[in-house]
Design a protein around this motif. Sequence first.
Motif, PDB file in Angstrom:
ATOM      1  N   MET A 288      11.538   8.864   1.785  1.00 31.84           N
ATOM      2  CA  MET A 288      11.243   9.556   2.861  1.00 31.84           C
ATOM      3  C   MET A 288       9.735   9.118   3.373  1.00 31.84           C
ATOM      4  O   MET A 288       9.657   9.035   4.529  1.00 31.84           O
ATOM      5  N   PHE A 289       8.926   9.119   2.705  1.00 36.86           N
ATOM      6  CA  PHE A 289       7.380   9.052   3.167  1.00 36.86           C
ATOM      7  C   PHE A 289       6.968   7.457   3.259  1.00 36.86           C
ATOM      8  O   PHE A 289       6.506   7.158   4.555  1.00 36.86           O
ATOM      9  N   ARG A 290       7.210   6.916   2.298  1.00 34.70           N
ATOM     10  CA  ARG A 290       6.523   5.493   2.426  1.00 34.70           C
ATOM     11  C   ARG A 290       7.700   4.532   2.965  1.00 34.70           C
ATOM     12  O   ARG A 290       7.377   3.421   3.582  1.00 34.70           O
TER      13      ARG A 290
ATOM     14  N   ILE B  46      -0.164   1.877   0.448  1.00 30.95           N
ATOM     15  CA  ILE B  46      -0.939   0.610   0.541  1.00 30.95           C
ATOM     16  C   ILE B  46      -0.115  -0.612  -0.202  1.00 30.95           C
ATOM     17  O   ILE B  46      -0.070  -1.506   0.526  1.00 30.95           O
ATOM     18  N   ILE B  47       0.443  -0.268  -1.069  1.00 26.19           N
ATOM     19  CA  ILE B  47       1.282  -1.155  -1.891  1.00 26.19           C
ATOM     20  C   ILE B  47       2.480  -1.458  -1.262  1.00 26.19           C
ATOM     21  O   ILE B  47       3.048  -2.560  -1.002  1.00 26.19           O
TER      22      ILE B  47
ATOM     23  N   ASP C 100       3.303  -5.069   0.333  1.00 27.75           N
ATOM     24  CA  ASP C 100       4.655  -5.834  -0.465  1.00 27.75           C
ATOM     25  C   ASP C 100       5.646  -6.093   0.551  1.00 27.75           C
ATOM     26  O   ASP C 100       6.624  -6.493  -0.019  1.00 27.75           O
ATOM     27  N   ASP C 101       5.522  -5.114   1.875  1.00 24.42           N
ATOM     28  CA  ASP C 101       6.499  -5.417   2.782  1.00 24.42           C
ATOM     29  C   ASP C 101       7.803  -4.484   2.332  1.00 24.42           C
ATOM     30  O   ASP C 101       9.231  -5.130   2.378  1.00 24.42           O
ATOM     31  N   GLY C 102       7.611  -3.540   1.629  1.00 28.73           N
ATOM     32  CA  GLY C 102       8.774  -2.541   1.068  1.00 28.73           C
ATOM     33  C   GLY C 102       8.398  -1.647   0.141  1.00 28.73           C
ATOM     34  O   GLY C 102       7.212  -1.964  -0.285  1.00 28.73           O
ATOM     35  N   ILE C 103       9.273  -0.553  -0.247  1.00 30.12           N
ATOM     36  CA  ILE C 103       8.809   0.342  -1.084  1.00 30.12           C
ATOM     37  C   ILE C 103       9.402   0.238  -2.495  1.00 30.12           C
ATOM     38  O   ILE C 103       9.037   1.461  -3.314  1.00 30.12           O
ATOM     39  N   GLU C 104      10.041  -0.691  -2.881  1.00 31.02           N
ATOM     40  CA  GLU C 104      10.496  -0.681  -4.352  1.00 31.02           C
ATOM     41  C   GLU C 104       9.624  -0.742  -5.378  1.00 31.02           C
ATOM     42  O   GLU C 104       9.684   0.228  -6.392  1.00 31.02           O
ATOM     43  N   ILE C 105       8.371  -1.141  -5.140  1.00 33.07           N
ATOM     44  CA  ILE C 105       7.197  -1.244  -6.267  1.00 33.07           C
ATOM     45  C   ILE C 105       6.853   0.243  -6.247  1.00 33.07           C
ATOM     46  O   ILE C 105       6.500   0.932  -7.469  1.00 33.07           O
TER      47      ILE C 105
ATOM     48  N   ALA D  11      -4.437  -3.374  -8.912  1.00 29.54           N
ATOM     49  CA  ALA D  11      -5.070  -4.731  -9.314  1.00 29.54           C
ATOM     50  C   ALA D  11      -3.872  -5.436 -10.046  1.00 29.54           C
ATOM     51  O   ALA D  11      -3.923  -6.714  -9.784  1.00 29.54           O
ATOM     52  N   ALA D  12      -3.265  -4.957 -10.941  1.00 30.08           N
ATOM     53  CA  ALA D  12      -2.527  -5.655 -11.788  1.00 30.08           C
ATOM     54  C   ALA D  12      -1.207  -6.148 -10.821  1.00 30.08           C
ATOM     55  O   ALA D  12      -0.676  -7.414 -11.063  1.00 30.08           O
ATOM     56  N   ILE D  13      -0.510  -5.339 -10.195  1.00 29.53           N
ATOM     57  CA  ILE D  13       0.401  -5.767  -9.093  1.00 29.53           C
ATOM     58  C   ILE D  13       0.101  -6.614  -8.292  1.00 29.53           C
ATOM     59  O   ILE D  13       0.723  -7.747  -7.857  1.00 29.53           O
TER      60      ILE D  13
END
Length: 309
Positions: free
Chosen positions: A167-169, A225-226, A230-235, A287-289
Amino acid sequence: MKHLESAFKGENEWWKYLLMLTIIPFFAQLPAAIPFLIARAITDLPEGVKEEDVSLMLPETYGLNSSVGLALMVFVFICMLIAFVVLYKPFHGQSFKNVLNGTNTIRWRRIIIGFAVCFVVEAFFLVTDYYLNINDYEMRLNWDALIPLAIVSFLLIPFQAAYEEIMFRGYIARGVARLTRNRLAVIIIPTILFALLHAFNPEVDKHGFWMMMPFYAIVGLSYAIISVLDDGIEIAIGLHAANNVFSSVFVTTEDSALKTDALLFLKEVNVPEEILPFIIVQVIIFAAIAFKYRWKIKTLFTKIEVGKV
């Protein structure tokens, strides 16, 4: 880039977004309420509890087992997720998967990686804090309660997290992208709405609106931001699911939104002292991702262009 750019394809008029956001809660309300009605009908009130003190949608008020209560609460989100999946294609002429990353695929590996990174980082900080401040915690190891809680949490909470991220990202972010063509607006506006969604949580009632809003805004900002980078919300789905599962199973507080029989009970929460460790956790996760996927930060400042799909 596909995620935000694909908002310009299909039937994505602004009024359809408004109508979807209005209809989904009503579409899901009846099926979501049925298990609560059944649970209330077959549950005897605890001694000393009066009928007027009972709230149907708060199972703990009529003495329901906390794991069953958690399952009922998550079922509400599952119903809304199903409503979204069912209604999306008739409204927008596309598969609901398009909301995830602008394609008709799901990047399952990214969900798993997000979940794992968040889980490991939060576990490290909790173990460290436990041994540094052991008197602040109460160990409540009860396998009869913990095992059902873990099963419910790991199986069902990811659906709740997925719905909020979609819904949000996903959905709202794409609507903002279509209106503004600005990635910073896509980050900021859904983040504000996400924080406000949690304004009625019990911890807000106890500690105050302005004291708790930064926590929701920071985590919402991180996920936004992620998702843009990342061009998508899976992470973000994986991160959100891990955070909620971890909070449910391993540590809880008196005023937690997820009241469970968690392994550890934090006796007192000092909100001002928690903000810095909270920020550090989010920074380490990001930072890790970011290091793994070699994101380019300049992407945040590029314009969303029509046709760049």
